[in-house]
Design a protein around this motif. Structure first.
Motif, mmCIF file in Angstrom:
data_model
loop_
_atom_site.group_PDB
_atom_site.id
_atom_site.type_symbol
_atom_site.label_atom_id
_atom_site.label_comp_id
_atom_site.label_asym_id
_atom_site.label_seq_id
_atom_site.Cartn_x
_atom_site.Cartn_y
_atom_site.Cartn_z
ATOM 1 N N ILE B 23 -9.670 -7.582 1.084
ATOM 2 C CA ILE B 23 -8.962 -7.284 2.526
ATOM 3 C C ILE B 23 -9.644 -5.681 3.012
ATOM 4 O O ILE B 23 -9.823 -5.361 2.334
ATOM 5 N N ASN B 24 -8.928 -6.223 4.209
ATOM 6 C CA ASN B 24 -9.222 -4.725 4.964
ATOM 7 C C ASN B 24 -8.081 -3.688 5.451
ATOM 8 O O ASN B 24 -7.315 -4.946 6.003
ATOM 9 N N LEU B 25 -7.388 -2.550 5.365
ATOM 10 C CA LEU B 25 -6.408 -2.085 5.051
ATOM 11 C C LEU B 25 -7.031 -0.703 5.842
ATOM 12 O O LEU B 25 -7.072 0.120 5.539
ATOM 13 N N THR B 26 -5.649 -0.200 7.374
ATOM 14 C CA THR B 26 -6.109 0.861 7.552
ATOM 15 C C THR B 26 -4.693 1.420 6.900
ATOM 16 O O THR B 26 -3.812 0.614 7.684
ATOM 17 N N ILE B 27 -3.936 2.719 6.939
ATOM 18 C CA ILE B 27 -3.094 3.244 7.045
ATOM 19 C C ILE B 27 -3.541 4.998 7.370
ATOM 20 O O ILE B 27 -3.969 5.685 7.358
ATOM 21 N N HIS B 28 -2.415 5.305 8.491
ATOM 22 C CA HIS B 28 -2.801 6.180 9.316
ATOM 23 C C HIS B 28 -1.634 7.284 8.040
ATOM 24 O O HIS B 28 -0.646 6.976 7.671
ATOM 25 N N ASP B 29 -1.679 8.711 8.798
ATOM 26 C CA ASP B 29 -1.365 10.196 8.149
ATOM 27 C C ASP B 29 -0.458 9.475 8.364
ATOM 28 O O ASP B 29 0.090 9.969 9.043
ATOM 29 N N GLY B 30 0.544 9.747 7.541
ATOM 30 C CA GLY B 30 2.456 10.257 8.030
ATOM 31 C C GLY B 30 3.578 8.667 7.540
ATOM 32 O O GLY B 30 4.186 8.534 8.100
ATOM 33 N N GLU B 31 2.177 7.675 8.020
ATOM 34 C CA GLU B 31 3.196 6.790 7.662
ATOM 35 C C GLU B 31 3.560 5.485 6.559
ATOM 36 O O GLU B 31 3.655 6.372 5.568
ATOM 37 N N PHE B 32 4.878 5.039 6.917
ATOM 38 C CA PHE B 32 5.460 4.264 6.187
ATOM 39 C C PHE B 32 4.807 2.827 6.205
ATOM 40 O O PHE B 32 5.684 2.120 7.061
ATOM 41 N N LEU B 33 3.913 2.921 5.005
ATOM 42 C CA LEU B 33 3.596 0.815 5.076
ATOM 43 C C LEU B 33 3.977 -0.107 3.747
ATOM 44 O O LEU B 33 4.652 0.773 2.894
ATOM 45 N N VAL B 34 4.350 -0.517 4.343
ATOM 46 C CA VAL B 34 5.217 -1.563 2.952
ATOM 47 C C VAL B 34 4.478 -2.805 3.170
ATOM 48 O O VAL B 34 4.228 -3.275 4.359
ATOM 49 N N LEU B 35 3.581 -2.820 1.496
ATOM 50 C CA LEU B 35 3.062 -4.188 1.734
ATOM 51 C C LEU B 35 4.314 -5.460 0.993
ATOM 52 O O LEU B 35 5.188 -4.895 -0.119
ATOM 53 N N LEU B 36 4.546 -6.769 1.787
ATOM 54 C CA LEU B 36 5.415 -7.134 1.966
ATOM 55 C C LEU B 36 4.742 -8.711 1.648
ATOM 56 O O LEU B 36 3.374 -9.193 2.069
ATOM 57 N N GLY B 37 5.376 -9.650 0.742
ATOM 58 C CA GLY B 37 4.466 -11.130 0.182
ATOM 59 C C GLY B 37 5.574 -11.402 -0.587
ATOM 60 O O GLY B 37 6.064 -10.580 -1.395
ATOM 61 N N PRO B 38 5.348 -12.376 -1.408
ATOM 62 C CA PRO B 38 6.169 -13.395 -2.436
ATOM 63 C C PRO B 38 5.024 -12.568 -3.808
ATOM 64 O O PRO B 38 4.309 -11.747 -3.476
ATOM 65 N N SER B 39 6.117 -13.278 -4.583
ATOM 66 C CA SER B 39 5.085 -12.528 -6.391
ATOM 67 C C SER B 39 4.301 -13.706 -6.234
ATOM 68 O O SER B 39 4.105 -14.435 -5.947
ATOM 69 N N GLY B 40 3.533 -12.391 -6.930
ATOM 70 C CA GLY B 40 1.665 -12.913 -7.592
ATOM 71 C C GLY B 40 0.594 -13.133 -6.027
ATOM 72 O O GLY B 40 -0.483 -13.773 -6.014
ATOM 73 N N VAL B 207 1.683 -8.616 5.846
ATOM 74 C CA VAL B 207 2.405 -9.572 5.549
ATOM 75 C C VAL B 207 1.225 -9.912 4.368
ATOM 76 O O VAL B 207 -0.132 -10.415 4.938
ATOM 77 N N MET B 208 0.872 -10.148 2.964
ATOM 78 C CA MET B 208 0.494 -10.624 2.421
ATOM 79 C C MET B 208 0.704 -12.032 1.635
ATOM 80 O O MET B 208 1.325 -12.313 1.265
ATOM 81 N N ASN B 209 -0.518 -12.714 1.653
ATOM 82 C CA ASN B 209 -0.175 -14.025 0.773
ATOM 83 C C ASN B 209 -1.211 -14.566 -0.284
ATOM 84 O O ASN B 209 -2.797 -14.436 0.546
ATOM 85 N N THR B 210 -1.423 -15.066 -1.449
ATOM 86 C CA THR B 210 -2.391 -14.854 -1.884
ATOM 87 C C THR B 210 -3.804 -14.098 -1.577
ATOM 88 O O THR B 210 -4.542 -15.214 -1.845
ATOM 89 N N GLY B 211 -3.778 -13.452 -1.680
ATOM 90 C CA GLY B 211 -4.880 -12.206 -2.153
ATOM 91 C C GLY B 211 -4.936 -11.688 -0.317
ATOM 92 O O GLY B 211 -5.750 -11.363 -0.958
ATOM 93 N N THR B 212 -4.413 -12.212 0.574
ATOM 94 C CA THR B 212 -4.886 -11.812 1.303
ATOM 95 C C THR B 212 -3.746 -11.519 2.628
ATOM 96 O O THR B 212 -3.086 -11.933 2.122
ATOM 97 N N ILE B 213 -3.979 -10.711 3.673
ATOM 98 C CA ILE B 213 -3.218 -10.401 4.306
ATOM 99 C C ILE B 213 -3.325 -11.518 5.378
ATOM 100 O O ILE B 213 -4.013 -11.978 6.395
ATOM 101 N N GLU B 214 -2.234 -11.389 5.819
ATOM 102 C CA GLU B 214 -1.919 -12.358 6.941
ATOM 103 C C GLU B 214 -1.317 -11.842 8.628
ATOM 104 O O GLU B 214 -1.713 -12.420 9.078
ATOM 105 N N GLN B 215 -0.754 -10.897 8.098
ATOM 106 C CA GLN B 215 -0.542 -10.128 9.569
ATOM 107 C C GLN B 215 -0.147 -8.657 9.154
ATOM 108 O O GLN B 215 0.294 -8.017 7.872
ATOM 109 N N ILE B 216 -0.343 -7.980 9.953
ATOM 110 C CA ILE B 216 -0.011 -6.564 9.932
ATOM 111 C C ILE B 216 0.436 -6.131 11.773
ATOM 112 O O ILE B 216 -0.166 -6.234 12.367
ATOM 113 N N GLY B 217 2.111 -5.251 11.121
ATOM 114 C CA GLY B 217 2.558 -4.841 12.732
ATOM 115 C C GLY B 217 3.592 -4.960 12.637
ATOM 116 O O GLY B 217 4.115 -3.905 11.012
ATOM 117 N N SER B 218 4.109 -3.401 13.230
ATOM 118 C CA SER B 218 5.262 -3.217 13.041
ATOM 119 C C SER B 218 6.654 -4.221 12.976
ATOM 120 O O SER B 218 6.354 -5.076 13.404
#
Ligand SMILES: Nc1ncnc2c1ncn2[C@@H]1O[C@H](COP(=O)(O)OP(=O)(O)O)[C@@H](O)[C@H]1O
Ligand SMILES: [Mg+2]
Lengths: 290, 362
Positions: B23-40, B207-218
């Motif tokens: 996975i590739n992901l960038t987190i900005h300074d000061g932001e509130f990032l949520v990792l969301l996805g089903p269990s596992g 939004v995560m699904n089985t170890g990968t990122i499905e979508q990043i956005g507001s």
């Protein structure tokens, strides 16, 4: 009516156990106390206590028992705790390691003594190995060890034997511990050592106390390995003296009284040690105050 | 320089369990990032790698320009709120909060001041000398927050911190957490499987699904512009209705057709949809993008209504179309026993997905 019956039911159900304790536990203990404090004619007398204290073997036995208990408990707890910490980690081969570590538990004490005795005799396997490996040239005379060395020798053998049982108690405690306690420690700035000292050990305290008390009682009562390795009288212990008076010289008039008196002394020492230890470990809780 | 970057991050457990897959992901300074996805799906694993509690199999974690893969957890400047709270049971609330500060060899008076300050912020000042067993779940949660705040971290990690709380408390706690975040100005990564929680807290959702990122956005992007069927299905409650349709072309116009209706697609789809003529695709319509109509001319299809779920401010109409369950949200108030057919049309945004790749067609 029914309520009253309910109230007594537990006692009723406990009666067999209570009777058992009364006849086979409390009665002999009580008799031993009485017997140690009376003369042959049944009159009150501390004669046998005085005789025990005057015996040259008593002070040696007392010193050996205390030293043995202190050193062996400390040594066994430290090694067992480190082993438990290691075996609690998940890595390849951990199960095999656990199996190997538990082997000494399967060996009965008498067999342990024989194993070590044959190993440590002048031409036993230990000297053989050391000579074959060119670590030593002439055999070491292990079995002629005297005084403190002989005691240390017994401590090492005892440690080898009981380490697995101490370790398994601690390991069970560790495995029940929420891993996140430890991880929170690491996140909030603690080193592995600080986590062990400040978090794991205090939370594990009830388990540690159980393990230490069990070991302490057994260590104060040590005798068999000494007799098996060195025979009676070489490295005397308090309980070894009891065995001596009942097994070796049972025909003397005072033998029975002497062994009763030694028994009472051992019982008192065990109780005092346990109470002292509990007191000390309770105090150490207050240490982490603000 | 980005605040935190995950580059080709991969985690493989026991040789063949791929928990995180490149996975590739960038987190900005000061932001509130949520990792969301089903269990596992690998949320916890991702967070634990950032914290340094889990070894990285492949890839880099870069914090403020520095690769931190091999740094010990304590040297990363992160603090964490655990799902089990992990409040140490043998320490009082005060000691729990003070422990990290003590390790930093801070002055006793300074520690005390700091602890009392965060305890006040987290509203646990009244329980400061209690042991964790003497606290309720919500209070323990606040202790965990206070402990994490006291060390003034660069990065807050929170792994489903609200999931052990009852529904009411969860909602009020999440407001508090967001407030703490805003006040401290720290960067936060928050893990949850609850899409409503994610929507209400996040600056951005991953939004995560089985170890990968499905979508990043507001939250709005994720909801109104879902890129995959997985996202459209996972986000929103009730979730998106999916209807299989065949694409046909008539006089330069494109239609979605099945046994119940034929529906003219917006001309913005013309380009993307042209190669699907004669094929089955999936029409995705959020429950509120249907409308009930009274006029036969307006209706797209008749919905065979099974039951009504009143929600107070709105109602959820549950019905069947071509044997598949559909849910429609409407502001109308119904009698609970309303049954039979209702006339329905699509009124608003809809998605079209490729049936095989489950990706959006634009
Ligand atoms: N220690 C572990 N050993 C083996 N597999 C693990 C381990 N931890 C997690 N996994 C697996 O990795 C995947 C992701 O787990 P996790 O990150 O805990 O998911 P989430 O937090 O999103 O529920 C799951 O399939 C899980 O079974
Ligand atoms: Mg998780």
């Amino acid at each position: 009516m029914k309520n009253k019956f309910r109230k007594w039911t537990p006692y009723f159900l406990l009666t067999p156990a209570l009777l058992y304790y009364l006849f086979f536990w409390i009665r002999p203990v009580f008799n031993a106390f009485i017997g140690s404090m009376t003369d042959f004619d049944g009159s009150f007398s501390l004669r046998f206590f005085i005789e025990v204290f005057k015996e040259p073997m008593f002070s040696a036995a007392f010193r050996n028992s205390v030293l043995f208990a202190l050193i062996s408990v400390l040594l066994q707890f430290s090694i067992a705790f480190m082993m438990a910490l290691l075996l609690n980690k998940k890595f390849k081969g951990v199960n095999l390691l656990l199996f190997i570590a538990l082997i000494p538990m399967a060996v009965p004490p008498a067999a342990v003594a024989i194993l070590w005795k044959t190993g440590f005799s002048t031409f036993g396997w230990l000297n053989n190995i050391l000579i074959t490996l060119h670590i030593i040239k002439t055999p070491i005379l292990w079995m002629t060890a005297q005084g403190f060395n002989a005691l240390l020798f017994l401590i090492l053998i005892d440690t080898w034997t009981v380490l697995p049982s101490v370790m398994i108690i601690l390991l069970a405690g560790l495995q029940n511990l929420n891993k996140e306690y430890e991880e929170a420690g690491l996140i909030f700035g603690a080193t592995k050592w600080q986590v062990t000292k400040d978090i794991i050990m205090p939370i594990l305290k009830p388990t540690i106390i159980t393990a230490v008390i069990l070991r302490m009682i057994a260590a104060i009562q040590v005798w068999m390995i000494s007799v098996m390795m060195f025979g009676y009288g070489r490295v005397p212990f308090l309980v070894e003296r009891i065995a001596y008076y009942t097994d070796v010289v049972p025909m003397l008039d005072e033998s029975y009284k002497m062994s009763l008196t030694y028994s009472v002394i051992v019982t008192v020492i065990v109780m005092v040690s346990v109470v002292l230890y509990l007191q000390v470990s309770k105090k150490s809780k207050k240490e982490v105050e603000i | 320089m980005e605040f935190l970057e995950l580059k080709n991050l991969t985690k493989i457990y026991q040789k063949d369990i791929v928990a995180i897959d490149n996975i590739n992901l960038t987190i900005h300074d000061g932001e509130f990032l949520v990792l969301l996805g089903p269990s596992g799906c690998g949320k916890t694993t991702t967070m634990r790698m950032i914290a340094g509690l889990e070894e990285v199999t492949k890839g880099d974690i870069i914090l403020e320009g520095k690769r931190i893969n091999d740094l010990r957890p304590k040297d990363r400047g992160v603090s964490m709120i655990f799902q089990s709270y992990a409040i140490w049971p043998h320490m009082t609330v005060f000691e729990n909060i003070a422990y990290a500060l003590k390790l930093k060899k801070m002055d006793k008076a300074v520690i005390k001041e700091k602890v009392l300050e965060v305890a006040k912020k987290a509203s646990i000042i009244d329980y400061i000398n209690r042991y964790p067993t003497q606290l309720s779940g919500g209070q323990r949660q606040r202790v965990a927050v206070a402990r994490a705040m006291a060390v003034e971290p660069k990065l807050f990690l929170m792994d489903e911190p609200l999931s052990n709380l009852d529904a009411k408390l969860r909602v009020s706690m999440r407001t508090d957490l967001k407030e703490v975040h805003n006040e401290l100005g720290a960067t936060s990564i928050f893990v949850t499987h609850d899409q409503a929680e994610a929507m209400s807290l996040a600056d951005r959702i991953v939004v995560m699904n089985t170890g990968t990122i499905e979508q990043i956005g507001s939250p709005n992007d994720i909801y109104h512009d879902s890129r995959t069927m997985f996202v459209a299905n996972f986000i929103g409650s009730p979730s998106t209705n999916f209807i299989d349709v065949e694409i046909i072309e008539k006089g330069g116009k494109y239609f979605a057709k099945n046994d119940a209706f034929i529906f003219e697609l917006d001309s913005k789809f013309n380009e993307g949809i042209s190669k699907y003529i004669g094929e089955i695709v999936v029409l995705g319509v959020r429950p509120e993008n249907f409308a009930l109509v009274s006029n036969d001319n307006e209706k797209l299809f008749d919905l065979d209504v099974i039951l009504i779920e009143p929600q107070g401010s709105h109602s959820i109409v549950v019905g069947k179309l071509l044997g598949k369950q559909m849910k429609i949200v409407t502001s109308k108030v119904f009698d609970l026993n309303s049954k039979g057919n209702m006339k329905v049309k699509i009124d608003g945004n809809y998605f079209i997905f490729d049936k095989n790749s489950e990706k959006r067609i634009y």
